[in-house]
Design a protein around this motif. Structure first.
Motif, PDB file in Angstrom:
ATOM      1  N   ARG A   1     121.246 -41.213  -3.552  1.00 41.75           N
ATOM      2  CA  ARG A   1     122.700 -41.072  -3.669  1.00 41.75           C
ATOM      3  C   ARG A   1     123.118 -40.937  -5.131  1.00 41.75           C
ATOM      4  NH1 ARG A   1     124.804 -46.226  -1.251  1.00 41.75           N
ATOM      5  NH2 ARG A   1     126.839 -45.425  -1.921  1.00 41.75           N
ATOM      6  N   THR A   2     122.526 -41.759  -5.985  1.00 43.86           N
ATOM      7  CA  THR A   2     122.866 -41.707  -7.405  1.00 43.86           C
ATOM      8  C   THR A   2     122.497 -40.364  -8.017  1.00 43.86           C
ATOM      9  OG1 THR A   2     122.587 -44.104  -7.623  1.00 43.86           O
ATOM     10  CG2 THR A   2     122.462 -42.808  -9.643  1.00 43.86           C
ATOM     11  N   PHE A   3     121.309 -39.881  -7.701  1.00 48.79           N
ATOM     12  CA  PHE A   3     120.868 -38.608  -8.265  1.00 48.79           C
ATOM     13  C   PHE A   3     121.573 -37.415  -7.619  1.00 48.79           C
ATOM     14  CE2 PHE A   3     117.915 -41.061 -10.528  1.00 48.79           C
ATOM     15  CZ  PHE A   3     117.315 -40.269 -11.504  1.00 48.79           C
ATOM     16  N   ASP A   4     121.979 -37.554  -6.351  1.00 52.46           N
ATOM     17  CA  ASP A   4     122.746 -36.481  -5.722  1.00 52.46           C
ATOM     18  C   ASP A   4     124.031 -36.209  -6.486  1.00 52.46           C
ATOM     19  OD1 ASP A   4     120.985 -35.929  -3.685  1.00 52.46           O
ATOM     20  OD2 ASP A   4     122.022 -37.130  -2.174  1.00 52.46           O
ATOM     21  N   VAL A   5     124.728 -37.273  -6.878  1.00 54.59           N
ATOM     22  CA  VAL A   5     126.016 -37.121  -7.549  1.00 54.59           C
ATOM     23  C   VAL A   5     125.851 -36.783  -9.028  1.00 54.59           C
ATOM     24  CG1 VAL A   5     128.155 -38.300  -8.210  1.00 54.59           C
ATOM     25  CG2 VAL A   5     127.176 -38.662  -5.928  1.00 54.59           C
TER      26      VAL A   5
ATOM     27  N   ALA B   1     121.263 -45.385 -15.704  1.00 55.30           N
ATOM     28  CA  ALA B   1     120.735 -44.788 -16.929  1.00 55.30           C
ATOM     29  C   ALA B   1     119.669 -43.745 -16.621  1.00 55.30           C
ATOM     30  CB  ALA B   1     120.172 -45.873 -17.837  1.00 55.30           C
ATOM     31  N   MET B   2     118.833 -44.047 -15.655  1.00 53.93           N
ATOM     32  CA  MET B   2     117.784 -43.101 -15.285  1.00 53.93           C
ATOM     33  C   MET B   2     118.386 -41.766 -14.848  1.00 53.93           C
ATOM     34  SD  MET B   2     114.786 -43.853 -12.525  1.00 53.93           S
ATOM     35  CE  MET B   2     113.406 -42.747 -12.285  1.00 53.93           C
ATOM     36  N   SER B   3     119.454 -41.836 -14.050  1.00 50.28           N
ATOM     37  CA  SER B   3     120.110 -40.604 -13.609  1.00 50.28           C
ATOM     38  C   SER B   3     120.794 -39.891 -14.770  1.00 50.28           C
ATOM     39  CB  SER B   3     121.121 -40.906 -12.499  1.00 50.28           C
ATOM     40  OG  SER B   3     122.275 -41.565 -12.994  1.00 50.28           O
ATOM     41  N   LYS B   4     121.333 -40.650 -15.703  1.00 48.44           N
ATOM     42  CA  LYS B   4     122.029 -40.032 -16.824  1.00 48.44           C
ATOM     43  C   LYS B   4     121.060 -39.432 -17.846  1.00 48.44           C
ATOM     44  CE  LYS B   4     126.335 -40.440 -15.631  1.00 48.44           C
ATOM     45  NZ  LYS B   4     127.163 -39.241 -15.431  1.00 48.44           N
ATOM     46  N   TYR B   5     119.859 -40.019 -17.967  1.00 47.96           N
ATOM     47  CA  TYR B   5     118.828 -39.361 -18.766  1.00 47.96           C
ATOM     48  C   TYR B   5     118.521 -37.985 -18.170  1.00 47.96           C
ATOM     49  CZ  TYR B   5     117.273 -43.024 -22.039  1.00 47.96           C
ATOM     50  OH  TYR B   5     117.174 -43.924 -23.073  1.00 47.96           O
ATOM     51  N   ALA B   6     118.434 -37.928 -16.844  1.00 42.67           N
ATOM     52  CA  ALA B   6     118.169 -36.650 -16.177  1.00 42.67           C
ATOM     53  C   ALA B   6     119.331 -35.685 -16.384  1.00 42.67           C
ATOM     54  CB  ALA B   6     117.921 -36.878 -14.688  1.00 42.67           C
ATOM     55  N   ALA B   7     120.567 -36.199 -16.336  1.00 41.83           N
ATOM     56  CA  ALA B   7     121.733 -35.341 -16.568  1.00 41.83           C
ATOM     57  C   ALA B   7     121.733 -34.780 -17.990  1.00 41.83           C
ATOM     58  CB  ALA B   7     123.021 -36.123 -16.307  1.00 41.83           C
ATOM     59  N   LEU B   8     121.298 -35.599 -18.935  1.00 39.26           N
ATOM     60  CA  LEU B   8     121.201 -35.127 -20.320  1.00 39.26           C
ATOM     61  C   LEU B   8     120.165 -34.012 -20.434  1.00 39.26           C
ATOM     62  CD1 LEU B   8     122.147 -35.493 -23.255  1.00 39.26           C
ATOM     63  CD2 LEU B   8     120.338 -37.189 -23.543  1.00 39.26           C
ATOM     64  N   ALA B   9     119.035 -34.173 -19.749  1.00 33.42           N
ATOM     65  CA  ALA B   9     118.014 -33.124 -19.749  1.00 33.42           C
ATOM     66  C   ALA B   9     118.544 -31.851 -19.096  1.00 33.42           C
ATOM     67  CB  ALA B   9     116.760 -33.614 -19.023  1.00 33.42           C
ATOM     68  N   LEU B  10     119.331 -32.014 -18.036  1.00 36.01           N
ATOM     69  CA  LEU B  10     119.953 -30.855 -17.397  1.00 36.01           C
ATOM     70  C   LEU B  10     120.847 -30.118 -18.384  1.00 36.01           C
ATOM     71  CD1 LEU B  10     120.794 -29.114 -14.968  1.00 36.01           C
ATOM     72  CD2 LEU B  10     122.416 -30.919 -14.341  1.00 36.01           C
ATOM     73  N   ALA B  11     121.644 -30.862 -19.134  1.00 34.39           N
ATOM     74  CA  ALA B  11     122.528 -30.239 -20.122  1.00 34.39           C
ATOM     75  C   ALA B  11     121.731 -29.469 -21.175  1.00 34.39           C
ATOM     76  CB  ALA B  11     123.401 -31.303 -20.785  1.00 34.39           C
ATOM     77  N   HIS B  12     120.664 -30.073 -21.653  1.00 32.80           N
ATOM     78  CA  HIS B  12     119.834 -29.388 -22.654  1.00 32.80           C
ATOM     79  C   HIS B  12     119.171 -28.153 -22.067  1.00 32.80           C
ATOM     80  CE1 HIS B  12     120.242 -31.951 -26.141  1.00 32.80           C
ATOM     81  NE2 HIS B  12     120.051 -33.029 -25.396  1.00 32.80           N
TER      82      HIS B  12
END
Length: 234
Positions: A103-107, A151-162
């Motif tokens: 759920r966290t990673f879906d959003v 934080a784990m999901s937001k690290y992934a979101a940061l990688a997505l942005a890059h």
């Protein structure tokens, strides 16, 4: 379909907080906005010509396509995407179940990735496409056990942005990750005893995000960390 003379920004999670502040700022400064919300009825339409409100649910991919289609039908263009919707479950990475992880990673990750795919051809057609990812400082450091799943999901979101920033370079698409600490929103005030008036205000971030969206293509900004106080490195 008549093409808008204004640039058009999609903003997810736009019914309140940071998303609503971004929408208000852009509308007041010559943009048209398409707002993706779980409860569209909660949004007051102040400018029917330049404002569209659509149902958007990060758990339902079909709403993403419908939102993009409705935006193109009304405005005929998409120039910017602001990935603002997010969720935070106060769980450690050892406490979280597989369902809570999903759920966290879906959003926080999968839905922004899908929306970026859907809007990509239109950002290319814009000639100056822009993407802003609301990441959080939790995408740059882990401060507490019970924020580690987030934080784990937001690290992934940061990688997505890059990743989007790299892929979009040749087409002049710029992607910037905005990484705030505590912001005076419902989520922010629920997580800390810091008085809301001391936190970064949604309007502060809205001003910053519009600046990023309006910078020329000769300026590529990868990340902007923002904090309400002085913290080591941020």
């Amino acid at each position: 379909m008549k093409k808008s003379t204004r640039k058009v920004a999609l903003i997810s999670g736009a019914s309140r907080g940071i998303g609503a502040a971004i929408a208000a700022n852009l509308l007041a400064n010559g943009w048209a906005v398409s707002l993706g919300c779980r409860s569209p009825e909660d949004v007051l339409v102040s400018d029917s010509e330049n404002q569209l409100v659509c149902r958007f649910d990060a758990f339902d991919a079909a709403t993403e396509q419908a939102w993009v289609d409705a935006t193109l039908a009304k405005f005929g263009r998409i120039d910017a995407v602001v990935h603002n919707a997010g969720m935070m479950l106060p769980l450690s990475i050892l406490e979280a179940t597989d369902d809570e992880f999903d759920r966290t990673f879906d959003v926080n990750v999968k839905s922004p990735m899908r929306l970026s795919r859907l809007t990509w051809p239109h950002l290319q057609a814009s000639g100056a496409g822009r993407i802003v990812m609301l990441v959080s400082l939790s995408g740059k450091r882990v401060k507490a056990e019970r924020s580690s799943l987030y934080a784990m999901s937001k690290y992934a979101a940061l990688a997505l942005a890059h990743g989007l920033r790299k892929i979009g370079d040749a087409d002049g698409i710029r992607c910037t990750a905005i990484c705030p600490g505590f912001v005076a929103t419902d989520m922010g005030t629920a997580l800390t005893e810091v008085p809301a008036e001391k936190m970064t205000q949604p309007e502060d971030l809205a001003h910053l995000i519009r600046t990023v969206l309006e910078l020329p293509t000769t300026t590529s900004i990868a990340e902007i960390p923002v904090n309400w106080t002085v913290e080591d490195n941020y």
